[in-house]
Design a protein around this motif. Structure first.
Motif, PDB file in Angstrom:
ATOM      1  N   PHE A  46       2.100  -7.992   2.650  1.00 14.51           N
ATOM      2  CA  PHE A  46       0.761  -7.665   2.178  1.00 14.51           C
ATOM      3  C   PHE A  46       0.159  -6.537   3.022  1.00 14.51           C
ATOM      4  N   GLU A  47       0.350  -6.614   4.334  1.00 15.04           N
ATOM      5  CA  GLU A  47      -0.177  -5.596   5.232  1.00 15.04           C
ATOM      6  C   GLU A  47       0.480  -4.246   4.975  1.00 15.04           C
ATOM      7  N   VAL A  48       1.797  -4.260   4.702  1.00 12.30           N
ATOM      8  CA  VAL A  48       2.508  -3.018   4.404  1.00 12.30           C
ATOM      9  C   VAL A  48       1.954  -2.390   3.125  1.00 12.30           C
ATOM     10  N   MET A  49       1.761  -3.221   2.101  1.00  7.35           N
ATOM     11  CA  MET A  49       1.219  -2.714   0.844  1.00  7.35           C
ATOM     12  C   MET A  49      -0.194  -2.170   1.037  1.00  7.35           C
ATOM     13  N   TYR A  50      -0.959  -2.828   1.883  1.00  6.20           N
ATOM     14  CA  TYR A  50      -2.321  -2.370   2.160  1.00  6.20           C
ATOM     15  C   TYR A  50      -2.293  -0.994   2.830  1.00  6.20           C
ATOM     16  N   VAL A  51      -1.403  -0.835   3.822  1.00  4.52           N
ATOM     17  CA  VAL A  51      -1.290   0.439   4.536  1.00  4.52           C
ATOM     18  C   VAL A  51      -0.832   1.546   3.592  1.00  4.52           C
ATOM     19  N   VAL A  52       0.151   1.245   2.738  1.00  7.15           N
ATOM     20  CA  VAL A  52       0.649   2.240   1.784  1.00  7.15           C
ATOM     21  C   VAL A  52      -0.470   2.659   0.831  1.00  7.15           C
ATOM     22  N   ASN A  53      -1.235   1.679   0.370  1.00  7.48           N
ATOM     23  CA  ASN A  53      -2.357   1.974  -0.520  1.00  7.48           C
ATOM     24  C   ASN A  53      -3.359   2.903   0.143  1.00  7.48           C
ATOM     25  N   MET A  54      -3.687   2.616   1.409  1.00 12.53           N
ATOM     26  CA  MET A  54      -4.642   3.447   2.124  1.00 12.53           C
ATOM     27  C   MET A  54      -4.097   4.848   2.361  1.00 12.53           C
TER      28      MET A  54
END
Length: 265
Positions: free
Chosen positions: A36-44
């Motif tokens: 989830f954190e990886v996806m959040y970082v990629v989104n940002m």
């Protein structure tokens, strides 16, 4: 060790996503914390790249001006752009498309105001204002100085920055619409120029950058009357390769200047 899921009652972003897009929200709900954190970082990161490119494009549309040269309307748009562009990084709940729409709306308003200011004098005066005379014949126009809320100390400081220490030497001084001060000295205090004498001088040639960091700037060759054939003949004469030149300028009269790279022979 069991994998802890990211979903919890206090996760507002995920709860909102579950309401708006149930399937996508369910996928995120089942994700481990790390994923989830990886996806959040990629989104940002994606948001950051899009916003960066958009703001650069928007600033280019506004024209090349420094902050101190901006008109009031342009300064307002610049401040709003910085505020709006930061919103997508504060929360994923902010739709990126909405932010992009606001940015292009602001730029559109700025372009409309600029065009209207060029065509309609009254509108230009309303948005940008007019230059204000604050010194005339070496005397302060005190009423105007009060109207623009400009203190005597501010005025003296602005004059000192122009190497003027005596107000009596000033013929006229204006506060421009961007806040800068323009000054015209009295005749007897103006620096002497060649135009004040009978000295004849040759026309001044503009040096053009023809080689930058080992690469030929082809679109500058025609400006200075240079051809690639002539350029390579100069390289042969100076016994240097183009790749070994840090900077080279040339003039139409044939004069050139070369700076070699450090370590080149």
């Amino acid at each position: 060790m069991p994998i802890r899921l990211k979903h919890n009652p206090e996760n507002k972003s995920l709860n909102l996503l579950m309401k708006r897009r149930p399937f996508t929200g369910l996928v995120f709900k089942k994700m481990p914390n790390t994923l989830f954190e990886v996806m959040y970082v990629v989104n940002m990161l994606i948001r950051g790249i899009i916003i960066y490119v958009t703001v650069i494009f928007a600033v280019r549309l506004m024209g090349k001006r420094q902050i101190g040269e901006l008109q009031p309307a342009e300064l307002v748009v610049t401040i709003l752009l910085s505020q709006v562009a930061s919103m997508p990084f504060e929360s994923l709940e902010v739709p990126l498309l909405s932010i992009l729409s606001i940015i292009f709306l602001l730029i559109g308003l700025e372009i409309v105001c600029s065009v209207a200011g060029m065509k309609i004098k009254g509108f230009r005066n309303l948005i940008q204002g007019n230059p204000i005379l604050i010194i005339k014949d070496g005397k302060l126009v005190q009423e105007q100085l009060s109207n623009v809320r400009y203190s005597v100390e501010d005025l003296l400081e602005a004059l000192r920055l122009k190497d003027i220490f005596d107000i009596s030497q000033v013929q006229f001084a204006y506060i421009e619409t961007n806040g800068a001060i323009s000054v015209l000295l009295k005749n007897k205090f103006r620096p002497v120029t060649i135009g004040d004498t009978d000295i004849r001088t040759a026309p001044c040639e503009l040096p053009c950058l023809v080689i930058s960091d080992g690469k030929i700037v082809k679109n500058h060759l025609e400006i200075c009357g240079m051809t690639e054939k002539r350029l390579h003949s100069i390289m042969k004469k100076e016994q240097i390769a183009v790749e070994d030149i840090m900077l080279m300028t040339a003039e139409r009269g044939g004069k050139y200047y070369i700076v070699r790279k450090d370590g080149s022979k």
